[in-house]
Design a protein around this motif. Structure first.
Motif, PDB file in Angstrom:
ATOM      1  N   TYR A 194       0.820  -1.212   0.000  1.00 16.06           N
ATOM      2  CA  TYR A 194       0.000   0.000   0.000  1.00 16.06           C
ATOM      3  C   TYR A 194       0.860   1.271   0.000  1.00 16.06           C
ATOM      4  O   TYR A 194       0.430   2.322  -0.441  1.00 16.06           O
ATOM      5  CB  TYR A 194      -0.945   0.018   1.204  1.00 16.06           C
ATOM      6  N   GLU A 195       2.064   1.131   0.487  1.00 14.44           N
ATOM      7  CA  GLU A 195       2.950   2.289   0.515  1.00 14.44           C
ATOM      8  C   GLU A 195       3.740   2.455  -0.776  1.00 14.44           C
ATOM      9  O   GLU A 195       4.487   3.419  -0.930  1.00 14.44           O
ATOM     10  CB  GLU A 195       3.944   2.128   1.683  1.00 14.44           C
TER      11      GLU A 195
ATOM     12  N   GLU B 241      -6.528   7.809  -4.457  1.00 14.90           N
ATOM     13  CA  GLU B 241      -6.188   7.825  -3.040  1.00 14.90           C
ATOM     14  C   GLU B 241      -7.420   8.071  -2.184  1.00 14.90           C
ATOM     15  O   GLU B 241      -7.636   7.427  -1.159  1.00 14.90           O
ATOM     16  CB  GLU B 241      -5.117   8.883  -2.754  1.00 14.90           C
ATOM     17  N   LYS B 242      -8.253   8.988  -2.646  1.00 12.60           N
ATOM     18  CA  LYS B 242      -9.463   9.325  -1.904  1.00 12.60           C
ATOM     19  C   LYS B 242     -10.364   8.095  -1.723  1.00 12.60           C
ATOM     20  O   LYS B 242     -10.976   7.907  -0.678  1.00 12.60           O
ATOM     21  CB  LYS B 242     -10.210  10.421  -2.665  1.00 12.60           C
TER      22      LYS B 242
ATOM     23  N   ALA C 292      -4.504  10.164  -9.646  1.00  9.50           N
ATOM     24  CA  ALA C 292      -3.929   9.643  -8.403  1.00  9.50           C
ATOM     25  C   ALA C 292      -4.696  10.166  -7.192  1.00  9.50           C
ATOM     26  O   ALA C 292      -4.941   9.439  -6.228  1.00  9.50           O
ATOM     27  CB  ALA C 292      -2.455  10.024  -8.304  1.00  9.50           C
ATOM     28  N   GLU C 293      -5.103  11.423  -7.269  1.00 10.47           N
ATOM     29  CA  GLU C 293      -5.818  12.051  -6.164  1.00 10.47           C
ATOM     30  C   GLU C 293      -7.134  11.318  -5.874  1.00 10.47           C
ATOM     31  O   GLU C 293      -7.456  11.003  -4.734  1.00 10.47           O
ATOM     32  CB  GLU C 293      -6.097  13.497  -6.584  1.00 10.47           C
TER      33      GLU C 293
ATOM     34  N   ASP D  24      -0.053   3.067   5.715  1.00  5.57           N
ATOM     35  CA  ASP D  24      -0.006   4.264   4.875  1.00  5.57           C
ATOM     36  C   ASP D  24      -0.415   3.917   3.451  1.00  5.57           C
ATOM     37  O   ASP D  24      -0.169   2.803   2.988  1.00  5.57           O
ATOM     38  CB  ASP D  24       1.425   4.817   4.828  1.00  5.57           C
ATOM     39  N   VAL D  25      -1.019   4.881   2.791  1.00  6.67           N
ATOM     40  CA  VAL D  25      -1.273   4.706   1.357  1.00  6.67           C
ATOM     41  C   VAL D  25      -0.443   5.734   0.623  1.00  6.67           C
ATOM     42  O   VAL D  25      -0.553   6.940   0.891  1.00  6.67           O
ATOM     43  CB  VAL D  25      -2.763   4.911   1.018  1.00  6.67           C
ATOM     44  N   LYS D  26       0.432   5.265  -0.250  1.00  2.00           N
ATOM     45  CA  LYS D  26       1.253   6.211  -1.003  1.00  2.00           C
ATOM     46  C   LYS D  26       1.208   5.828  -2.474  1.00  2.00           C
ATOM     47  O   LYS D  26       1.564   4.717  -2.856  1.00  2.00           O
ATOM     48  CB  LYS D  26       2.692   6.192  -0.475  1.00  2.00           C
ATOM     49  N   ILE D  27       0.744   6.776  -3.282  1.00  2.00           N
ATOM     50  CA  ILE D  27       0.589   6.511  -4.713  1.00  2.00           C
ATOM     51  C   ILE D  27       1.501   7.448  -5.495  1.00  2.00           C
ATOM     52  O   ILE D  27       1.453   8.663  -5.322  1.00  2.00           O
ATOM     53  CB  ILE D  27      -0.873   6.752  -5.153  1.00  2.00           C
TER      54      ILE D  27
ATOM     55  N   ARG E  86      -8.127   5.003   0.368  1.00  2.00           N
ATOM     56  CA  ARG E  86      -7.836   5.210   1.784  1.00  2.00           C
ATOM     57  C   ARG E  86      -8.843   4.523   2.721  1.00  2.00           C
ATOM     58  O   ARG E  86      -8.457   3.776   3.619  1.00  2.00           O
ATOM     59  CB  ARG E  86      -7.740   6.729   2.040  1.00  2.00           C
TER      60      ARG E  86
END
Ligand SMILES: [Zn+2]
Ligand SMILES: [Zn+2]
Lengths: 173, 435
Positions: free
Chosen positions: B353-354, B373-374, B369-370, B385-388, B377
């Motif tokens: 997920y990171e 993530e929204k 990407a925004e 953590d979620v990092k895209i 999450r």
């Protein structure tokens, strides 16, 4: 669309293999709404390969013609060109590559042991929430009404009229 | 094997071919993987590479298209041979019998398709050796090389989300190998999006069902991913200058311009002006634009050489997130990612997920990407953590990874040579690539 099969036997054998399995399911069902929905999804993978009448001298591709068009042209063509040359036949065979779904069918992935990853097993699967948002197929805004004939959505009287006039059952032919 | 043999790196996509030489930063050619027949032509023609000026001169209005790939997989080897032959001879100017080939292949290809590819490579073109790679592992390789001290490199794993022309894959990669058993696929990519946009425009304004190339351009220039669909739907409903989403695209007229274009690029970008919060007040300049626009709209009905877009701009990419809206019985991208991660060992979940990497042309829509993530999450446990990250160039990321691999010292030993192919046959040679 009920297939009576008698007048198009020769075509059927190659066509049935050509269509997606979900399409086969759709054709077998007499439910217009299911048919319309599946045909529409199938159309999203089409190319505009040209809709002119095939000329055996031009290396053409009719792969994306829909069933009826193709059946029609096939018949029309065979009537007109009784003495089709061997060369033209060879051309025709060459220009009809098998679709991915046909190749997939032949690969018989169902026979693989369950732990082997495959095309089928990689499919994401159905959505977790069944809540489907509905957008008007005419104008794009939220739609509360469903066409009883084809299942497409519309938001208002105005859009319903447009729908009936121009797009209802378009993909069913 | 001689070290002087050059390696041709070929990312053979369903939409675009990216081709060049191992060790270089960028491919020498980016070429549509198709033949087309413009209206004025009797013959099928090779498209010009996109990275050349000649590409801009081709009039592709109502051109027909033939592609060797269907749903991402090679179905027409004869056509692919024709396209490759042109590529090798006239564009790359190489002699395959003195070159090695690194070729990308979609995941879960069928043995019969692999067989035809091997035949093309060794029997038709006589390459000296072949390495077949899958895209996610190349993307992972490239990204780890870019930041050798980053998390990706330390954890040796990433989740590659490739949203391409034919389909979308979420693929966990661990120690440079794609974990096949965990890969999840949505049967939607850029091709379906373009076709959907064609359908919407054709029903609402002008018939563009035959305009693949033009509508690709419309999609690339005007579509975006909405981070707030209900809000954007409201704005798209407004009339006149309050409708910050409306924009106009001018179709080619075949005389003064052979390409379509966005009529008022500034107007088209208003929705982007400050990210999520769109500028609701319209200044004088905008007002003038709008007036011109209204004047021009009256011409529209007479000539039908342009059309307006409003909600189509975001409802089209919306399909990737909610295929069910279209009637597809498939989960959207956020669920697709969760399912791919859950199919891996639990120890990998937090790092995956990171380390989400976005690649493929369809991730180029603004705010992709925004939005992801929204929606992702809330589906991920709170303590992860979620990092895209989107690749620097989502179209070329796979190729660049291939170029890197082709220039590594081990490359020669990873390949199957023509002699081995002749001795062992396709199926047994293939086993080498994925074990
Ligand atoms: Zn409506
Ligand atoms: Zn209807």
């Amino acid at each position: 669309m009920e297939e009576d099969g008698s007048n198009s036997n020769r075509r059927m054998s190659s066509r049935t293999r050509k269509v997606a399995s979900k399409m086969v399911a759709a054709l077998a069902s007499s439910d217009n709404r299911t048919q319309a929905a599946l045909a529409r999804l199938d159309a999203l993978e089409n190319d505009n390969a040209g809709f002119e009448v095939p000329d055996p001298n031009i290396d053409d591709d009719d792969a994306s013609l829909d069933d009826d068009d193709q059946g029609f042209m096939q018949r029309k063509q065979s009537k007109g060109t009784k003495r089709k040359t061997r060369q033209a036949k060879a051309l025709e065979a060459r220009k009809a590559p098998r679709t991915f779904l046909e190749l997939l069918h032949d690969a018989n992935l169902e026979s693989l042991p369950p732990h082997v990853p495959s095309y089928w097993k990689a499919a994401v699967g159905p959505p977790s929430s069944t809540a489907r948002r509905h957008f008007c197929t005419v104008c794009g805004f939220s739609a509360n009404y469903t066409c009883v004939r084809c299942g497409m959505r519309f938001c208002s009287n105005r859009c319903q009229n447009v729908h009936n006039d121009t797009r209802c059952l378009k993909f069913v032919a | 094997m001689s070290t002087t043999t050059q390696v041709v790196v070929l990312d053979n996509g369903g939409g675009l071919i990216k081709a060049g030489f191992g060790g270089e930063r960028d491919p020498s050619a980016i070429l549509p993987n198709c033949l087309h027949k413009p209206l004025a032509s009797k013959k099928w023609l090779h498209p010009n590479p996109l990275n050349t000026p000649a590409s801009a001169e081709q009039d592709l209005t109502s051109a027909s298209v033939r592609r060797p790939m269907d749903r991402g997989y090679l179905i027409n080897p004869d056509l692919q041979r024709e396209i490759w032959s042109h590529l090798f001879t006239s564009i790359l100017r190489i002699n395959p019998s003195q070159s090695s080939l690194l070729l990308t292949e979609p995941l879960f290809s069928l043995p019969s398709i692999q067989h035809s590819l091997d035949e093309l490579v060794f029997e038709d073109f006589n390459f000296t050796s072949l390495y077949v790679a899958d895209s996610p592992s190349l993307v992972h390789l490239y990204e780890t090389s870019r930041s050798p001290n980053g998390l990706l490199s330390k954890a040796q794993c990433s989740l590659v989300v490739d949203c391409g022309f034919s389909f979308t894959h979420a693929s966990p990669v661990f120690q440079n190998f794609t974990l096949n058993y965990a890969v999840k696929r949505i049967d939607l990519g850029g091709k379906a999006l373009t076709n959907y946009l064609k359908e919407l425009i054709s029903f609402r304004s002008v018939n563009v069902m035959d305009e693949t190339f033009i509508i690709d351009d419309v999609k690339e220039n005007l579509c975006f991913v909405s981070v707030d669909v209900p809000r954007h739907l409201n704005i798209a409903r407004k009339s006149g200058k309050e409708n910050l989403l409306r924009c106009t695209y001018v179709l080619p007229d075949g005389v003064s311009h052979t390409k379509g274009f966005v009529k008022y690029p500034e107007q088209a970008n208003r929705y982007l002006s400050d990210g999520k919060e769109m500028k609701e007040d319209v200044d004088d300049h905008e007002e003038i634009l709008q007036q011109q626009h209204e004047n021009n709209r009256q011409k529209v009905d007479l000539t039908k050489n342009e059309f307006d877009l409003t909600n189509e701009r975001f409802l089209v990419p919306e399909m990737i997130f909610r295929p069910a809206d279209l009637g597809m019985n498939q989960a959207g991208l956020p669920d697709c990612i969760v399912r791919a991660v859950n199919a891996c060992h639990p120890h990998l979940h937090p790092v995956l997920y990171e380390s989400i990497i976005l690649t493929g042309g369809s991730t180029l829509f603004p705010h992709f990407a925004e939005r992801l993530e929204k929606e992702l999450r809330p589906l991920v446990p709170d303590d992860y953590d979620v990092k895209i990250t989107t690749q620097e160039d989502p179209l070329l990321g796979v190729w660049r990874g291939g170029s890197l691999l082709a220039s590594s010292p081990d490359f020669d030993s990873m390949c199957v040579t023509k002699a081995e192919y002749e001795e062992l046959g396709s199926a047994r040679c293939r086993k080498r690539f994925f074990h």
